[in-house]
Scaffold this motif. Sequence first.
Motif, short mmCIF file in Angstrom:
data_model
loop_
_atom_site.label_atom_id
_atom_site.label_comp_id
_atom_site.label_asym_id
_atom_site.label_seq_id
_atom_site.Cartn_x
_atom_site.Cartn_y
_atom_site.Cartn_z
N GLN A 64 3.84 1.57 -1.31
CA GLN A 64 4.45 1.78 -2.62
C GLN A 64 3.47 2.42 -3.59
N ARG A 65 2.23 2.02 -3.53
CA ARG A 65 1.23 2.56 -4.46
C ARG A 65 0.82 3.97 -4.08
N HIS A 66 0.85 4.30 -2.80
CA HIS A 66 0.47 5.64 -2.33
C HIS A 66 1.65 6.22 -1.54
N HIS B 126 0.84 -1.21 0.00
CA HIS B 126 0.00 0.00 0.00
C HIS B 126 0.87 1.25 0.00
N ARG C 31 5.50 3.88 -10.60
CA ARG C 31 5.92 3.34 -9.30
C ARG C 31 6.77 2.08 -9.50
N TRP D 132 -1.83 -1.20 -11.44
CA TRP D 132 -0.69 -0.67 -10.68
C TRP D 132 -0.01 0.44 -11.48
N ARG E 226 2.47 9.12 -0.27
CA ARG E 226 2.22 9.93 0.92
C ARG E 226 1.88 9.05 2.13
N THR E 227 1.05 8.04 1.89
CA THR E 227 0.77 7.09 2.97
C THR E 227 2.01 6.31 3.35
#
Length: 485
Positions: free
Chosen positions: A148-150, A146, A222, A218, A152-153
Amino acid sequence: MRIAAVGRVDPSSVYCVLLAIGMAVALVWKPLVGVVWPTGTGQPSILAPVGAALVLLAFFGVLRQLGPVVVSRGDATWLLPAPVPRRTLLTPALLLTACAATVLGGMVGLSLAGRLTEGPATATAILAGLAGGVVAALLVALLALHGQRHPRTGRTLDVVAAGTGAALVAAAAAAQLAGGYALPVDPPAASTGLPLAGVALALDVAAVGWAWWRLDGWPTHRVAEASATTGAYADAAYAVEPSFLSEQSARRYWRGRTGIRASRLLRARRLPPLVAQDLLHVRRKPGRLAWLVGTALAPTVVADGPTWLLIAVLLIGVLAAASLTGESTHADASNPAVLRLLGLTTLQVRAQRLVVPTGIAVLWLLAALGVLQAAGGLAGPWWALGVAAGPSAAVAALYRAKMSAASIGNVFVDTPLGAFPSGMLLWLANGVDVVAVLTLPVSIGLATVHAPEALGWNWVLAQAAASAAGCLLLLRRSAAGTVGV
């Protein structure tokens, strides 16, 4: 590499793989069994779950650095932009991450069950430990996916992981200060936890399946970024040049930062420019500060162990703390033109680069030695000894930051498995030898002066003299050179 070069799997490659596996089993099987499933553990301690949690946090850090969804650079160049099924291309990386999490989580859970189970372990306890460890490791892998995909998170998760690690080490240190904390043993807990672990494992597997189903969506950039980073790490491993790793990590970190504005530290001109730059590096990486707090409590955790372990943890910890601004030294070596434009000599550069590492090392030693003294293991002016040893750690960190494995030595050491460059071995000890020599009064004091015997001020004077000698030697060598040489 051999299979990739030949294009097929020949019998000799199978033989080499099986031989390597057999040698690894023969060498590490017994020590690994002793670590995973110890005998005669006695009353379970809080250190066991803390160690298991730290291993999982380290696994999260590795996944965040390597991807975890990544492809080779060739596939990232030719297949990733092509109209090929994205799920087919990325499935091997996802399966590798899930398998690694399963193996690591099973070992961690089995080790934790071996330390928390009183008497002969039952099959229920073993299964509960295995399932619980796999559940925790798969959850960590899903969080890394998660993140890697987002991005900021992901940055938020990095800070939370760093704070959690520091809090766990603080809890272990607090238990040591309280004289040790033994966990209560509840034999029926295994039978109760096994169904819960089974349900959680089913949920984790379903989440991994959902992540696999969403691989077609995906983001391409990234995966490409993670592939470039992993390829750079592979190049560093093949070239035996680990100093590339810190540079790659720094580039990846700053490439993801946006909206950075000029700081008042630079505009006010109240501080020397390089000192202000080091302070900005420290302020913009709060996650590392949390790790420093945790590592400052690590000597207290191992205080009951052998003295050499306490000394090693203290020296390596203070060297790591002083190396927090090592990225600036790498930048000075790679771009000396900026220093020439500032009109700074090499002496001024080294003097300014010593200020912030010295302050960090002093604060780290004050915290580490202060907690050790509060635990009752030390007595006397150890705080003054920590202040005197701070410049020594800064000098060692500066030496370590400006050296690389390729620049130290290129002599090959013959081994049964082939020739090995000596620069790698020397680089691993680079900086550690300097801090060990310059902090001899600290090491000797820890080995000989134990509470209730108080530390004498002569130890503080000896350490201050050693730190002054190290700083003078570094600055004297800098005075004869020019920037960038």
